[in-house]
Design a protein around this motif. Sequence first.
Motif, short mmCIF file in Angstrom:
data_model
loop_
_atom_site.label_atom_id
_atom_site.label_comp_id
_atom_site.label_asym_id
_atom_site.label_seq_id
_atom_site.Cartn_x
_atom_site.Cartn_y
_atom_site.Cartn_z
N VAL A 1 0.83 -1.21 0.00
CA VAL A 1 0.00 0.00 0.00
C VAL A 1 0.87 1.26 0.00
O VAL A 1 0.60 2.21 -0.75
N ASN B 1 2.69 1.49 -3.39
CA ASN B 1 1.71 1.80 -4.44
C ASN B 1 1.31 3.27 -4.39
O ASN B 1 1.17 3.92 -5.44
N LYS B 2 1.14 3.78 -3.19
CA LYS B 2 0.78 5.20 -3.04
C LYS B 2 1.91 6.10 -3.55
O LYS B 2 1.67 7.09 -4.26
N CYS C 1 5.99 -2.86 -6.70
CA CYS C 1 4.56 -3.12 -6.47
C CYS C 1 4.23 -4.58 -6.79
O CYS C 1 3.46 -5.23 -6.07
N TYR D 1 -4.42 0.01 -5.65
CA TYR D 1 -4.39 0.68 -4.34
C TYR D 1 -5.76 0.60 -3.68
O TYR D 1 -5.89 0.29 -2.49
N LYS E 1 -6.94 -1.30 -0.22
CA LYS E 1 -7.51 -0.50 0.86
C LYS E 1 -8.88 -1.01 1.29
O LYS E 1 -9.17 -1.13 2.48
#
Length: 355
Positions: free
Chosen positions: A12, A15-16, A132, A195, A199
């Motif tokens: 996460v 990826n962000k 990723c 993402y 989440k």
Amino acid sequence: MSIYLPGEKRFVVVNKITIVALFLLILAGGVVRSTGSGMGCPDWPKCFDQYVPPTSESQLPEGYEQQYIENRAKKNERFAKTLDLFGFSKLAQDLRNDKSILQHEAFNAAKTWTEYINRLVGAITGGLLLLCVVFSTAFLKSKKRIFFFSLLNLVVVFFQAWLGSIVVSTNLLAWVITVHMLLALVILGISIYTYFQAKVLRDHMLLINRGSKWAKILAFFVLLMTLLQVTLGTTVREEIDLISSTDVSVERSSWVEKLSDNFIYHRDLAIILIVFNVLLFFLVRARYAYKSEQSLFANVMVGLVSAQIISGFVLAYMGFPAYAQTVHLVIATLLFGAQFYLMLLLGKTSEYVGQ
């Protein structure tokens, strides 16, 4: 608040960061385009056959002009054969007959380093996308699609890198640049999707069980219109490049008058987009809580639309300044990202949990 397992959290976070890097890469590409630095490096992936480009003409390889022209001609012929293979014979023939593709551009250190920095940002972003894929293996048991879409994104990135080399070898051929830009949005969209999937897996409060079918349909429609608008915008940009390069006597303030109907379509579609974005905004705000993530991104979307209107006016009525061209592109990309994420947020919890 989302509670991730250690491996999931790494994905996460990376990826962000990757999504931010992709926006920065599009910004860098916009600067390259608006400053005319696309051919600052006449070869690919190196720059003047060097890992660190030259800063003066004395550092240039001897006889590089003819060498690179010959290499580009060979690469373009291979590309033309590929186009023939897939049934695009007209494009292939146009490519073979366009002699301007092989024209040499004089060395300019500023343009060379502008393009080089763009490539560095691209290389870093590619590395992040690879990470990723590595970290997405943490979801192989809980949500396999995250891994497979991350892997797909890496494949698309390799294709995008190859297409970047074609952009250089074809001397910034207009339609190739347009495809290159749209493919960048595809990569960005896949990163946003993975993402979101990660989440929503651990944050069941992110969505609501009743969802909003009509809002999601409208969001999808608005997203498609934005993609069409971006495509039209690239065609307008291509016409501006042509006008500025072929008739230097024309004042910047007169460029609008020389544009084709594509500019009219681009302007009129912008008005339609404003209406539908505002409609989507009120639909979301009426359906979701004020502090929900859905309402937050609806606010962001309207803010970006407002900023885009201002940048559009600056472009059309202030002589297409270079900085405004980059700003206009970046805002359009941010708007696409916000609209896409909002569309995902408008789904139901049952659509994602346990899949």
